[in-house]
Design a protein around this motif. Structure first.
Motif, PDB file in Angstrom:
ATOM      1  N   LYS A 193       1.467  -1.346  -0.330  1.00 21.49           N
ATOM      2  CA  LYS A 193       0.071  -0.483  -0.148  1.00 21.49           C
ATOM      3  C   LYS A 193       0.677   1.247   0.119  1.00 21.49           C
ATOM      4  O   LYS A 193       1.799   1.473   0.636  1.00 21.49           O
ATOM      5  CB  LYS A 193      -0.947   0.300   0.987  1.00 21.49           C
ATOM      6  N   ILE A 194       0.834   1.572  -0.639  1.00 21.79           N
ATOM      7  CA  ILE A 194       1.275   2.994  -1.274  1.00 21.79           C
ATOM      8  C   ILE A 194       0.316   4.404  -0.995  1.00 21.79           C
ATOM      9  O   ILE A 194      -0.344   5.239  -1.214  1.00 21.79           O
ATOM     10  CB  ILE A 194       1.761   3.322  -2.451  1.00 21.79           C
ATOM     11  N   LEU A 195       0.755   5.434   0.429  1.00 21.24           N
ATOM     12  CA  LEU A 195       0.504   6.644   1.358  1.00 21.24           C
ATOM     13  C   LEU A 195       1.134   8.090   0.298  1.00 21.24           C
ATOM     14  O   LEU A 195       2.100   7.305   0.683  1.00 21.24           O
ATOM     15  CB  LEU A 195      -0.145   6.974   2.843  1.00 21.24           C
ATOM     16  N   GLU A 235      -2.926   3.524   8.202  1.00 19.85           N
ATOM     17  CA  GLU A 235      -3.053   2.542   7.333  1.00 19.85           C
ATOM     18  C   GLU A 235      -2.326   1.765   6.830  1.00 19.85           C
ATOM     19  O   GLU A 235      -2.473   0.869   5.945  1.00 19.85           O
ATOM     20  CB  GLU A 235      -3.367   3.553   6.465  1.00 19.85           C
ATOM     21  N   PRO A 274       0.760   2.181   5.689  1.00 21.97           N
ATOM     22  CA  PRO A 274       1.316   2.109   4.536  1.00 21.97           C
ATOM     23  C   PRO A 274       2.831   1.294   4.794  1.00 21.97           C
ATOM     24  O   PRO A 274       3.524   1.139   5.105  1.00 21.97           O
ATOM     25  CB  PRO A 274       1.324   3.066   3.830  1.00 21.97           C
ATOM     26  N   ASP A 275       3.134   0.557   3.240  1.00 23.82           N
ATOM     27  CA  ASP A 275       4.315  -0.041   2.881  1.00 23.82           C
ATOM     28  C   ASP A 275       5.308   1.162   2.441  1.00 23.82           C
ATOM     29  O   ASP A 275       6.292   0.758   2.712  1.00 23.82           O
ATOM     30  CB  ASP A 275       4.237  -0.715   2.111  1.00 23.82           C
ATOM     31  N   VAL A 327       5.681   5.865   1.609  1.00 24.24           N
ATOM     32  CA  VAL A 327       4.715   7.216   2.007  1.00 24.24           C
ATOM     33  C   VAL A 327       5.523   8.059   0.426  1.00 24.24           C
ATOM     34  O   VAL A 327       6.284   7.776   1.000  1.00 24.24           O
ATOM     35  CB  VAL A 327       4.461   7.430   3.183  1.00 24.24           C
TER      36      VAL A 327
END
Ligand SMILES: Cc1cc2nc3c(=O)[nH]c(=O)nc-3n(C[C@H](O)[C@H](O)[C@H](O)COP(=O)(O)OP(=O)(O)OC[C@H]3O[C@@H](n4cnc5c(N)ncnc54)[C@H](O)[C@@H]3O)c2cc1C
Ligand SMILES: Nc1ncnc2c1ncn2[C@@H]1O[C@H](COP(=O)(O)O)[C@@H](O)[C@H]1O
Lengths: 250, 313
Positions: free
Chosen positions: A2-4, A110, A112-113, A115
């Motif tokens: 997941k990318i934020l 979240e 994320p992996d 950011v």
């Protein structure tokens, strides 16, 4: 993965900003607002990682007043899966340390992996938020990225530094900030704007996140920059050399 | 009274000129003392250089293999530890300082003042926003450490007649291992350094190709100038990124800046506002660059540059 993505709305880079005559601020009424150019690049990079099958979900986030919803819809139209709108009060100023602390709250939520933020917002030109976020998160940072490769739980980042191009390898999760040459953002297509309308957009009141309030900088005056006066035109190389010699510059 | 700690920038055992500019900015605070810290694997040579800067009280060294390269998340905890007892911690607003100083500020839990152009008081500074289209006066919180980056183009280098003592500092900070420096591809050039050169010649998209850029290098060599470029020239691959001048490249203040085949976009002008004399050569007499140039010459660069070289003899 997941990318934020940080996706800030700023005065469009083509607008020539004017300081109000009374020095109380800059003129922003009726001025065109757009996504921060570095944040469009951040979003594009995240989308490319998803296109390659490396990322599965791209979430764009902004910390801004309620009227920034349309801006987030643009991010969704560009291709983000979801948007998070941290809603501030109109006129509430969010400085980099507060932005970083807010992003940390979103990260906790979240997980994320990766950011990706812009290296700087072209309104405050602070160039701080990504570095501050990595610090308080206790994770690596790779700022001013012009190339990003993600594999095996690591990111290999080419960074634009004053001396040239530096390569840094960081463990994920990490914060990467974008430089202009990382990519060229895609254009939003009309059908995508329609599709974006049904994508999830979560609004969270800023006050609900419990972001630590810190003392910020206080801006006490705005002034236009010192003007450079229009100079002279010379007609050829010989005149130019003479003019420079006269000034003692050659 | 203020006490300032400056983080030295260095590469390959040499001190960067930005450090002496930070000292000048620190002097504007009329502080009780200015100390410089050198974090390196072998700090001796850099520390010796730093010790010569006028107005420096002490040079502190932190020797650690982990400091062989400037990795911000590795350096930051050490600087934050050393910050104790100082009212101000300054670094240059070069990519080194921009990367590092916000981490220091975050560790200390204070805001950062970016790109200090002038010192108005111990906690009051001027800095540019909106690509330099507005200058704001900001006040940092009165009761906390001031962390700031110094806009190098706004300050001259402090002199080199000092002889400050060099002391090893003992820093007990836990250093992260999550970041690994792989390498630096630095353009090798015998030309003067773009950020400190007195004369700079820059080329833009008007050059048309990498090969054509030779005409810029030749002319620059003739007058002993450093070479810069617009973003368009870098993006088009004519020259490497470290040559970019402007809002997102280098902000420079040479005595003489010659812009060749550059239109004068606001993001480019941001990088040269502090130049002494700006000369523009552009075939479009209406180009925006002529609005701010001290001396303009409307003409084809491929004709004008050889003529200039001839006229110089
Ligand atoms: C967020 C952001 C940040 C940016 N940061 C920077 C930055 O740091 N630095 C920067 O430079 N730009 C930056 N830009 C880009 C900037 O907006 C311009 O696109 C860029 O500066 C244009 O470069 P140029 O003047 O070389 O090219 P152009 O605008 O294409 O101008 C080329 C000029 O060459 C002239 N010319 C052509 N042929 C000849 C000839 N034979 N003889 C003489 N003249 C000739 C033309 O008349 C023209 O004026 C940034 C943009 C954004 C959005
Ligand atoms: N209010 C905000 N909303 C969304 N992103 C932000 C905000 N403030 C900062 N950022 C992110 O942090 C980057 C750097 O901002 P700055 O430190 O202000 O120059 C921006 O390019 C954004 O990606």
């Amino acid at each position: 993965m997941k990318i934020l993505v940080g996706y800030k709305r700023v005065v469009d880079y083509n607008v020539r900003i004017q300081v109000k005559p009374d020095g109380s601020g800059v003129v922003t009424d009726g001025v065109k607002l757009s996504a921060n150019p570095f944040d469009e690049i951040a979003l594009e990079e995240a989308l490319r990682l998803r296109d390659k099958g490396i990322a599965t979900e791209v979430v764009v986030a902004t910390i801004a007043p309620a009227d920034a919803q349309a801006h987030l819809r643009n991010g969704l139209a560009m291709g983000a899966n979801r948007a998070i709108h941290v809603v501030t009060d109109a006129g509430q100023e969010i400085q980099p340390l507060t932005a970083a602390r807010t992003f940390l709250k979103l990260i906790e939520k979240e997980q994320p992996d990766l950011v990706i933020l812009g290296k700087q917002a072209i309104d405050d030109d602070a160039n701080q938020t990504g570095q501050m976020l990595a610090t308080i998160w206790g994770r690596p940072q790779a700022t001013f990225a012009s190339k990003l490769e993600v594999a095996d739980g690591k990111a290999t980042v080419t960074r634009e530094v004053d001396a040239g191009l530096e390569t840094l390898e960081v463990d994920l999760p990490a914060v990467v900030t974008t430089d202009l040459r990382l990519n060229e953002p895609r254009f939003i297509k009309l059908p995508d704007i329609m599709k974006a309308k049904s994508k999830p957009l979560e609004a969270i009141p800023f006050a609900d996140l419990g972001v630590e309030a810190g003392k910020g900088l206080k801006t006490t005056a705005y002034a236009p920059p010192p003007k450079r006066s229009k100079g002279v035109m010379v007609k050829d190389a010989a005149e130019l050399v003479a003019a420079l010699k006269q000034k003692g510059l050659l | 009274m203020s006490k300032v700690l400056i983080v030295a920038e260095h590469l390959d055992g040499k001190l960067n000129a930005s450090t002496a500019k930070c000292v000048t900015a620190a002097q504007a605070l009329s502080p009780e003392a200015i100390d410089i810290v050198v974090l390196a694997a072998n700090p001796a040579a850099v520390a010796a250089e730093a010790a010569q800067i006028d107005g420096v009280a002490r040079v502190l060294t932190v020797t650690d293999e982990a400091n062989a390269q400037a990795v911000a998340q590795v350096l930051a905890p050490q600087v934050a530890k050393l910050a104790d007892g100082y009212s101000h911690v300054f670094g240059p607003s070069t990519t080194f300082g921009k990367d590092l100083m916000p981490c220091v500020a975050a560790l200390l839990g204070v805001p950062q003042v970016s790109d200090v152009m002038s010192v108005e008081g111990s906690h009051t500074f001027k800095r540019p926003i909106y690509a330099g289209n507005a200058i704001i006066t900001v006040e940092a919180p009165a009761d906390s450490t001031v962390v700031a980056t110094v806009r190098t183009a706004s300050w001259s280098e402090a002199g080199k007649g000092g002889s400050a003592p060099v002391e090893a500092a003992d820093v007990q900070a836990e250093l992260p291992t999550h970041s690994r420096f792989i390498g630096l591809a630095a353009g090798s050039s015998d030309r003067p350094d773009l950020q400190s050169a007195k004369r700079v010649v820059s080329g833009g998209r008007g050059l048309g190709s990498e090969e054509n850029f030779k005409i810029i290098y030749d002319f620059a060599d003739k007058i002993g100038a450093a070479v810069g470029a617009s973003r368009a020239a870098v993006d088009a691959g004519y020259v490497p990124n470290e040559m970019q001048v402007g809002q997102t490249g280098k902000i420079i203040a040479p005595e003489l800046y010659i812009a060749v085949g550059i239109s004068g976009a606001i993001q480019h002008l941001t990088g040269i506002k502090d130049a002494g004399t700006i000369v523009a050569i552009n075939k479009d007499a209406d180009a925006a660059i002529f609005e701010i140039a001290d001396i303009g010459l409307a003409g084809d660069l491929f004709k004008v540059l050889p003529e200039l070289e001839n006229a110089l003899g």
